[in-house]
Design a protein around this motif. Structure first.
Motif, short mmCIF file in Angstrom:
data_model
loop_
_atom_site.label_atom_id
_atom_site.label_comp_id
_atom_site.label_asym_id
_atom_site.label_seq_id
_atom_site.Cartn_x
_atom_site.Cartn_y
_atom_site.Cartn_z
N VAL A 1 121.44 7.80 36.52
CA VAL A 1 122.75 7.08 35.76
C VAL A 1 123.56 6.47 36.73
O VAL A 1 124.17 5.26 36.65
CB VAL A 1 123.18 8.19 34.97
CG1 VAL A 1 124.61 7.67 34.22
CG2 VAL A 1 122.25 8.61 33.82
N LEU A 2 124.25 7.31 37.88
CA LEU A 2 125.21 6.73 38.62
C LEU A 2 124.67 5.58 39.31
O LEU A 2 125.39 4.50 39.62
CB LEU A 2 125.67 7.83 39.76
CG LEU A 2 126.28 9.23 38.92
CD1 LEU A 2 126.71 10.02 40.18
CD2 LEU A 2 127.44 8.66 38.06
N VAL B 1 131.45 0.57 28.94
CA VAL B 1 130.15 1.08 29.44
C VAL B 1 129.21 1.16 28.36
O VAL B 1 127.99 0.81 28.69
CB VAL B 1 130.34 2.42 30.30
CG1 VAL B 1 129.02 3.08 30.74
CG2 VAL B 1 131.14 2.39 31.34
N ALA B 2 129.40 1.81 27.22
CA ALA B 2 128.53 1.99 26.23
C ALA B 2 128.09 0.47 25.54
O ALA B 2 126.86 0.48 25.04
CB ALA B 2 128.97 2.38 25.17
N ALA B 3 128.77 -0.32 25.87
CA ALA B 3 128.26 -1.80 25.20
C ALA B 3 127.48 -2.52 26.22
O ALA B 3 126.89 -3.66 26.11
CB ALA B 3 129.44 -2.54 25.04
N VAL C 1 126.78 10.98 26.77
CA VAL C 1 125.35 11.70 27.13
C VAL C 1 124.28 10.95 27.37
O VAL C 1 124.06 9.92 26.76
CB VAL C 1 125.23 12.93 26.52
CG1 VAL C 1 126.40 13.87 26.27
CG2 VAL C 1 124.89 12.70 24.97
N SER C 2 123.47 11.18 28.36
CA SER C 2 122.29 10.69 28.43
C SER C 2 120.92 11.80 28.99
O SER C 2 121.25 12.93 29.64
CB SER C 2 122.31 9.90 29.64
OG SER C 2 121.04 9.03 30.32
N LEU D 1 119.65 3.13 30.00
CA LEU D 1 119.95 4.94 30.67
C LEU D 1 120.14 5.87 29.14
O LEU D 1 120.32 6.81 29.16
CB LEU D 1 121.40 4.85 31.01
CG LEU D 1 121.32 4.31 32.27
CD1 LEU D 1 122.90 4.27 33.03
CD2 LEU D 1 120.41 5.10 33.36
N GLU D 2 119.79 5.30 27.85
CA GLU D 2 119.88 6.10 26.75
C GLU D 2 121.15 6.67 26.26
O GLU D 2 121.19 7.90 25.86
CB GLU D 2 118.72 6.78 26.60
CG GLU D 2 117.33 6.40 26.62
CD GLU D 2 116.09 7.08 26.53
OE1 GLU D 2 116.24 8.10 25.85
OE2 GLU D 2 115.45 7.16 27.25
#
Length: 758
Positions: free
Chosen positions: A606-607, A578-580, A598-599, A587-588
């Motif tokens: 986000v969802l 997800v982070a990549a 966290v965002s 979404l920062e």
């Protein structure tokens, strides 16, 4: 021979007189009267006469009472009869002046002989000039002889009634008793006809008896002139400087209120307003009494800087967005804003804390304090002070109340004198009045110019002390500001120190928590050292230097941040995927642990973004339970409550001239003899329009005048008599007979038309 009616008298007046009447009695001009008959009907109503009488002074009201006593509502009364009733002690010129005032207001009409409307008798009350009803049994009787033969007790009783209320309460009025059997003064006077029985416990003194007892003063004691006012002369600079101090104190308390309610709003009562407990708490915080706190909240409310949040569950009093630009303004502009709001607010803060007819306490900010006439009353009171020479003060509010009571005894109701006292006290707190005198800024504020607040701000700026660019740091960690500080310096000191006491000199105290507050907003220890080193006229104590360094050394070792939503997953590989993903940048998302992201973006967004990227996240609450984040539907914001501030502007000279022109046209139309008529009503069709066009063309061909009913662009109906020239293109063009001007009348605004018969 009966005199002219009010309608005839109005028709005989020139345009200037009619315009002055409409300006002096605005209720007659709303809506504009179509002709003199309507104007006369309005001027003769009880409500309008009563409203006009509220602006009359004591002596002019006495002259009006004299006309009523002389039965001028039944037949015209010569001026000599009015002079006789007023009494020989009054100069005829003074009576003539009051009669001219009554005629100018159309409360009376005529020249040598004057008349009044029946409503004038109703407006004078049950007993005009304190005189009872006449008794038919005393007509032609020698009342003076009867009074001369009375015993002292009975004569004293009649004298008391003659110079006070004509009604008296007694237990001896129960039944008719012959004079030979009468045993009490009341019974004997009733038997002689010198008293009238109203009921079993009330007697009334006949008018004829009262007039004989009063002698040369038929109206009783008439106050010819307004009471003298004791004044004191002060230097204008002293008055303005004192007011500037009060203004700064009011602004300081207002800013404190904004700060307090920004952090901890006060609750709104179920019935509206501010509760007693919150008011007392606020008074303690502002270092004033409850009346002073009520004034501050009312003024800020009137200025639109605090309002009701109107929340469904727990509504609160909160500062509005109007506060922020006000806080950034100069003190003079801040003062002008709140002073103008106070002057024009349709509310009476002085009512706060009183009880109504049901013994309920009237709360500040509640609708119970609303009084639409309040702005006019404030201006009237301040205008009375403005009549005095600059720097002249009135030591006692009661003296000014007595003057205003003489000028308009029927105005203000039972709170008339209290309103004077409240207004002067409030004006003093705001710096509009100081030492009983109107300030230079106050004179500019109540001026007739539209830029009154701006001019008042300039005058107040001249009165305020020059802002200081320095402070005095003491060894006990207090910082003294000998006067108002420059805005930038005030902000700097306010960040690093807390206000300990306020007044002409403000005392701040530097504490560990205040230093930490300055560091929290981004100031560094070196900047704080430099602030005190460059702005203090006294040496900076070593204890302050140590305090700043000690707090700075410990500040920021523990860090905190803000996050709106988080993602957690027991599988670090999935979380790394997800982070990549490119969506993570939008979404920062950032990793704070191997299994947590966290965002700052809202969780629902986000969802939605991750589901669009092919992931299948679920929302959870604080306990790990799955949440349903689907929207519940659109909602409309509650409409803002509108408040009418100030008083309506008077009609312009152009508007008054137009209304007089309409009156003339209406009178001309009313006096014409009409022949064949065509009427157009709402929903009529082409047949009626064709008939109207045919009638207008017929009038043009026969070179005859036409009467039309017309509705202007404001929706005001009127009548016109027109010499038509042309009809076509949806317009009737012709010369208005009443004033000779050529006009165009849209056909769709003509409601009826008639041929004028010669």
């Amino acid at each position: 021979m009966p005199g002219p009616t009010l309608i005839d008298w109005l028709r005989a007046q020139d345009d200037h007189t009619l315009a002055a009447l409409l300006a002096a009695r605005p209720d007659l001009a709303t809506p504009p009267p179509p002709d003199s008959a309507v104007l006369a009907a309005r001027a003769a109503t009880r409500a309008s006469v009563t409203r006009a009488a509220e602006g009359l002074d004591t002596f002019t009201l006495a002259v009006l009472d004299a006309l009523v006593v002389a039965d001028a509502d039944k037949a015209p009364v010569p001026e000599a009869r009015v002079l006789e009733i007023v009494g020989p002690a009054v100069a005829p010129e003074r009576v003539r002046e009051s009669l001219d005032t009554l005629v100018r207001l159309a409360l009376a009409w005529g020249t040598d002989e004057l008349s009044v409307t029946p409503a004038a008798r109703e407006a004078s009350g049950l007993f005009p000039a304190g005189l009872g009803r006449p008794s038919s049994t005393l007509d032609g009787a020698d009342i003076a002889g009867l009074l001369a033969d009375l015993p002292e007790a009975e004569r004293r009783l009649l004298t008391t009634l003659a110079h006070g209320s004509p009604l008296g309460r007694t237990k001896d009025a129960g039944a008719d008793v012959p004079l030979t059997e009468a045993t009490t003064p009341v019974q004997r006077l009733l038997a002689m006809g010198l008293l009238l029985r109203r009921d079993a416990e009330t007697v009334e003194l006949p008018r004829q008896v009262a007039l004989v007892i009063r002698g040369d003063s038929p109206l009783g004691t008439v106050k010819l002139d307004e009471p003298a006012v004791e004044t004191k002369q002060l230097k204008v600079s002293t008055v303005d400087a004192t007011a500037a101090g009060e203004a700064l104190e009011f602004l300081r308390r207002a800013e404190t209120l904004v700060r307090l309610w920004s952090a901890e709003p006060a609750a709104v009562l179920k019935s509206g307003g501010l509760g007693v407990r919150d008011l007392r708490k606020l008074a303690r915080e502002l270092d004033t009494d409850e009346r002073g706190a009520s004034l501050i909240v009312e003024v800020l409310f009137a200025a639109g800087m605090i309002g009701d949040s109107a929340a469904a569950t727990t509504p609160e009093w909160l500062p509005t967005t109007a506060v922020d630009p006000w806080l950034a303004s100069t003190p003079a502009n801040q003062w002008a804003t709140v002073a103008a709001a106070w002057l024009d607010m349709p509310r009476l803060p002085g009512l706060a804390g009183m009880r109504d007819a049901k013994d309920k306490v009237l709360a500040p900010l509640s609708d119970d304090l609303r009084r639409p006439p309040a702005p006019a009353e404030r201006r009237r009171i301040l205008s009375a002070l403005a009549e005095l020479r600059a720097g002249t003060g009135v030591p006692s509010p009661d003296d000014l109340a007595a003057v205003l009571a003489w000028r308009a005894p029927r105005r203000g109701g039972r709170l008339r004198d209290e309103i004077v006292r409240w207004t002067l006290a409030e004006a003093t707190s705001l710096g509009v009045v100081a030492l009983g005198a109107l300030t230079s800024a106050g004179r500019a504020l109540i001026g007739s110019d539209a830029d009154g607040p701006a001019a008042a701000a300039k005058r107040m700026a001249d009165s305020l002390p020059e802002p200081l660019d320095h402070v005095l740091v003491q060894a006990d960690l207090t910082v003294v500001a000998p006067g108002p500080l420059e805005p930038a310096l005030a902000v700097d000191i306010g960040q690093v120190a807390d206000v300990e006491s306020a007044g002409s000199a403000t005392v701040y105290r530097v504490t560990e928590s205040s230093v930490r507050r300055a560091l929290d907003v981004g100031r560094t220890a070196e900047e704080l050292h430099d602030l005190f080193r460059t702005r203090s006229r006294t040496p900076v104590p070593q204890s302050l230097t140590y305090l700043i360094d000690d707090v700075a050394r410990r500040h920021g070792r523990l860090r905190g941040g803000a996050a709106t939503s988080f993602l957690r997953c027991d599988d670090p590989v999935l979380l790394a995927e997800v982070a990549a993903h490119p969506a993570a940048a939008r979404l920062e998302l950032r990793k704070i642990a191997p299994t947590v992201l966290v965002s700052p973006v809202a969780l629902a967004d986000v969802l939605e973004e991750l589901r669009g990227a092919g992931f299948a996240p679920a929302a959870e609450d604080a306990y790990g339970q799955v949440l349903d984040l689907r929207p519940s539907g659109l909602r409309l914001p509650a409409p803002a409550r509108s408040r009418r501030v100030g008083t309506p502007a008077p009609a312009s000279p152009e508007r008054l001239a137009a209304m007089v022109e309409q009156l003339r046209a209406g009178d001309t139309a009313a006096g014409t003899k009409r022949g064949r008529t065509v009427s157009l009503t709402a929903g009529t069709g082409a047949a009626d329009t064709a008939a109207t066009l045919a009638l207008l063309r017929e009038a043009i061909e026969q070179n005859s005048q036409v009467w039309i009913g017309f509705v202007d662009s404001r929706g005001v109906a009127s009548q016109r008599v027109v010499d038509p020239f042309r009809v076509g293109g949806g317009v009737l063009e012709g010369r208005d007979v009443s004033h000779g001007a050529v006009r165009q009348y849209p056909l769709h605004r003509i409601t009826s038309a008639s041929l004028v018969e010669s």
